[in-house]
Design an enzyme around this catalytic site. Structure first.
Site, PDB file in Angstrom:
ATOM      1  CE1 TYR A  30     -38.662 -12.387 -10.920  1.00  0.00           C
ATOM      2  CE2 TYR A  30     -38.317 -11.114 -12.932  1.00  0.00           C
ATOM      3  CZ  TYR A  30     -37.899 -11.513 -11.677  1.00  0.00           C
ATOM      4  OH  TYR A  30     -36.699 -11.055 -11.177  1.00  0.00           O
ATOM      5  CB  THR A  77     -30.298 -16.506   3.072  1.00  0.00           C
ATOM      6  OG1 THR A  77     -29.765 -15.413   2.309  1.00  0.00           O
ATOM      7  CG2 THR A  77     -30.152 -16.215   4.545  1.00  0.00           C
ATOM      8  CB  ALA A  97     -34.197 -25.592   6.259  1.00  0.00           C
ATOM      9  CD  GLN A 146     -32.565 -12.750   1.746  1.00  0.00           C
ATOM     10  OE1 GLN A 146     -31.717 -12.225   1.034  1.00  0.00           O
ATOM     11  NE2 GLN A 146     -32.296 -13.764   2.537  1.00  0.00           N
ATOM     12  CG  ASN A 147     -37.458 -17.470  -0.068  1.00  0.00           C
ATOM     13  OD1 ASN A 147     -36.360 -17.061  -0.455  1.00  0.00           O
ATOM     14  ND2 ASN A 147     -37.599 -18.506   0.731  1.00  0.00           N
ATOM     15  CB  CYS A 172     -50.163  -0.453 -13.146  1.00  0.00           C
ATOM     16  SG  CYS A 172     -50.260   0.474 -14.691  1.00  0.00           S
ATOM     17  CG  HIS A 209     -35.781  -9.539  -1.769  1.00  0.00           C
ATOM     18  ND1 HIS A 209     -34.743 -10.441  -1.859  1.00  0.00           N
ATOM     19  CD2 HIS A 209     -35.259  -8.463  -1.133  1.00  0.00           C
ATOM     20  CE1 HIS A 209     -33.657  -9.930  -1.306  1.00  0.00           C
ATOM     21  NE2 HIS A 209     -33.943  -8.735  -0.847  1.00  0.00           N
ATOM     22  CG  LEU A 221     -27.011 -27.885   1.881  1.00  0.00           C
ATOM     23  CD1 LEU A 221     -27.396 -29.052   2.777  1.00  0.00           C
ATOM     24  CD2 LEU A 221     -27.751 -28.008   0.550  1.00  0.00           C
TER      25      LEU A 221
HETATM   26  P1  OAD Z   1     -28.886 -18.173  -2.583  1.00  0.00           P
HETATM   27  O1  OAD Z   1     -29.109 -19.045  -3.762  1.00  0.00           O
HETATM   28  O2  OAD Z   1     -27.833 -17.112  -2.694  1.00  0.00           O
HETATM   29  O3  OAD Z   1     -28.510 -19.054  -1.300  1.00  0.00           O
HETATM   30  C1  OAD Z   1     -29.265 -20.163  -0.909  1.00  0.00           C
HETATM   31  C2  OAD Z   1     -28.648 -20.734   0.349  1.00  0.00           C
HETATM   32  O4  OAD Z   1     -29.475 -21.776   0.822  1.00  0.00           O
HETATM   33  C3  OAD Z   1     -27.239 -21.317   0.180  1.00  0.00           C
HETATM   34  O5  OAD Z   1     -26.377 -20.823   1.196  1.00  0.00           O
HETATM   35  C4  OAD Z   1     -27.438 -22.837   0.336  1.00  0.00           C
HETATM   36  O6  OAD Z   1     -26.353 -23.473   1.009  1.00  0.00           O
HETATM   37  C5  OAD Z   1     -28.668 -22.864   1.218  1.00  0.00           C
HETATM   38  N1  OAD Z   1     -29.497 -24.086   1.054  1.00  0.00           N
HETATM   39  C6  OAD Z   1     -29.769 -24.787  -0.063  1.00  0.00           C
HETATM   40  N2  OAD Z   1     -30.596 -25.811   0.182  1.00  0.00           N
HETATM   41  C7  OAD Z   1     -30.887 -25.752   1.501  1.00  0.00           C
HETATM   42  C8  OAD Z   1     -31.698 -26.526   2.383  1.00  0.00           C
HETATM   43  N3  OAD Z   1     -32.407 -27.566   1.952  1.00  0.00           N
HETATM   44  N4  OAD Z   1     -31.760 -26.148   3.689  1.00  0.00           N
HETATM   45  C9  OAD Z   1     -31.052 -25.090   4.156  1.00  0.00           C
HETATM   46  N5  OAD Z   1     -30.250 -24.323   3.366  1.00  0.00           N
HETATM   47  C10 OAD Z   1     -30.177 -24.645   2.060  1.00  0.00           C
HETATM   48  O7  OAD Z   1     -30.312 -17.534  -2.195  1.00  0.00           O
HETATM   49  P2  OAD Z   1     -30.640 -16.282  -1.238  1.00  0.00           P
HETATM   50  O8  OAD Z   1     -29.607 -16.135  -0.189  1.00  0.00           O
HETATM   51  O9  OAD Z   1     -32.047 -16.406  -0.836  1.00  0.00           O
HETATM   52  O10 OAD Z   1     -33.010 -11.574  -4.894  1.00  0.00           O
HETATM   53  O11 OAD Z   1     -30.496 -15.089  -2.262  1.00  0.00           O
HETATM   54  C11 OAD Z   1     -30.797 -13.787  -1.816  1.00  0.00           C
HETATM   55  C12 OAD Z   1     -31.390 -12.956  -2.935  1.00  0.00           C
HETATM   56  O12 OAD Z   1     -30.523 -13.024  -4.055  1.00  0.00           O
HETATM   57  C13 OAD Z   1     -32.720 -13.458  -3.457  1.00  0.00           C
HETATM   58  O13 OAD Z   1     -33.812 -12.973  -2.723  1.00  0.00           O
HETATM   59  C14 OAD Z   1     -32.732 -12.975  -4.877  1.00  0.00           C
HETATM   60  C15 OAD Z   1     -31.304 -13.287  -5.249  1.00  0.00           C
HETATM   61  O14 OAD Z   1     -30.746 -12.563  -6.254  1.00  0.00           O
HETATM   62  C16 OAD Z   1     -33.664 -11.044  -5.950  1.00  0.00           C
HETATM   63  O15 OAD Z   1     -34.091 -11.700  -6.885  1.00  0.00           O
HETATM   64  C17 OAD Z   1     -33.849  -9.569  -5.875  1.00  0.00           C
END
Ligand code: OAD
Length: 236
Positions: free
Chosen positions: A59, A180, A223, A94-95, A120, A112, A206
């Site tokens: 992290y 996402t 995006a 979620q970011n 702490c 998240h 994407l």
């Molecule tokens: P992912 O890595 O699962 O998905 C990212 C998504 O963004 C994919 O569907 C890609 O196609 C899309 N993508 C990539 N580049 C892009 C762009 N330039 N414009 C638009 N879309 C694009 O990530 P998340 O869905 O955010 O949780 O993952 C959800 C959670 O899983 C996160 O918050 C994290 C992870 O484990 C924790 O760490 C607790």
């Protein structure tokens, strides 16, 4: 393309894809973070209990990276939308990179958690990351000296502000989901709830997300390229 109505209440959900064009890696791409790290090692309370050094290293690197990049046109398009809609606009992310706030959005829920804070494990106090000693392998709590942990909601933990999110979902007339994969619940289920409650649902992604079938409209691509145009069209 359907426009937005003056009475619309817009709820946006974002994921890692919206920050990809800022230079932050997503999780599930072939070069994604989860290809290099086991989720259970760096994103679970059990992983932290087993090896806090490894988790803090992971992290700290992500924090330094997030600090070194800038919001991109997709983030700024959402700032423009909030400026136009005021409190009829809310953004759930979620970011953990803080880029929505840095772009100027105010109505943001970081479900998240955030790289910008740590808390702490002993006294429960929360601190800005810039105020803690990141040189220490295990950063100590500034108030009780026990071990801090990253303010990230890990797998098996409960996302923040779910009650507030539920009431925003109840009232939204348009849900826009950006960048996402639709793999992680409860966020992946928001589109189903919004649809059942009668909202229009729209995805900008994407690749086709897992829950693509629940969207009324799907805009495929980056995006940072698509969103500024959509927002300009809507606000005409
Ligand atoms: P992912 O890595 O699962 O998905 C990212 C998504 O963004 C994919 O569907 C890609 O196609 C899309 N993508 C990539 N580049 C892009 C762009 N330039 N414009 C638009 N879309 C694009 O990530 P998340 O869905 O955010 O949780 O993952 C959800 C959670 O899983 C996160 O918050 C994290 C992870 O484990 C924790 O760490 C607790």
């Amino acid at each position: 393309m359907k426009t937005i109505n003056p009475t619309d209440r817009i709820l946006v959900l974002t994921g890692a894809g919206i920050s990809a064009e800022s230079g932050i890696r997503t999780f599930r791409a072939s070069d994604g973070l989860w290809e290099e790290h086991r989720v259970e090692d760096v994103a679970s309370p059990q992983g932290f209990a087993r090896d806090p050094h490894l988790v803090w290293r992971f992290y700290k690197k992500r924090y330094k990276q997030a600090m070194s990049v800038e919001p991109n046109p997709a983030h700024y398009a959402l700032k423009k939308l909030e400026d136009a809609l005021g409190d009829r606009f809310w953004l759930i992310t979620q970011n953990v990179d803080g880029l929505h706030s840095r772009a100027g959005n105010k109505n943001v829920i970081e479900m998240h958690g955030s790289l910008n804070t740590a808390w702490c494990t002993h006294c429960g106090n929360r601190f800005p990351t810039e105020e803690i000693d990141l040189e220490a392998e295990l950063p100590p709590c500034p108030s009780c000296n026990k071990m801090l942990r990253p303010d990230i909601v890990w797998f098996g933990e409960i996302p923040y502000q779910l009650d507030r999110i539920q009431s925003l979902l109840d009232r939204a007339t348009l849900l826009i989901v950006i960048g996402t994969s639709g793999n992680v619940y409860p966020a992946a289920g928001f589109v189903m709830q919004a649809r059942f409650l009668g909202a229009r649902t729209l995805s900008v992604n994407l690749d086709a997300p897992e829950n693509k079938g629940f969207f009324n409209e799907f805009y495929q691509g980056k995006a940072g390229e698509i969103l500024p145009h959509l927002v300009d069209e809507w606000l005409k």
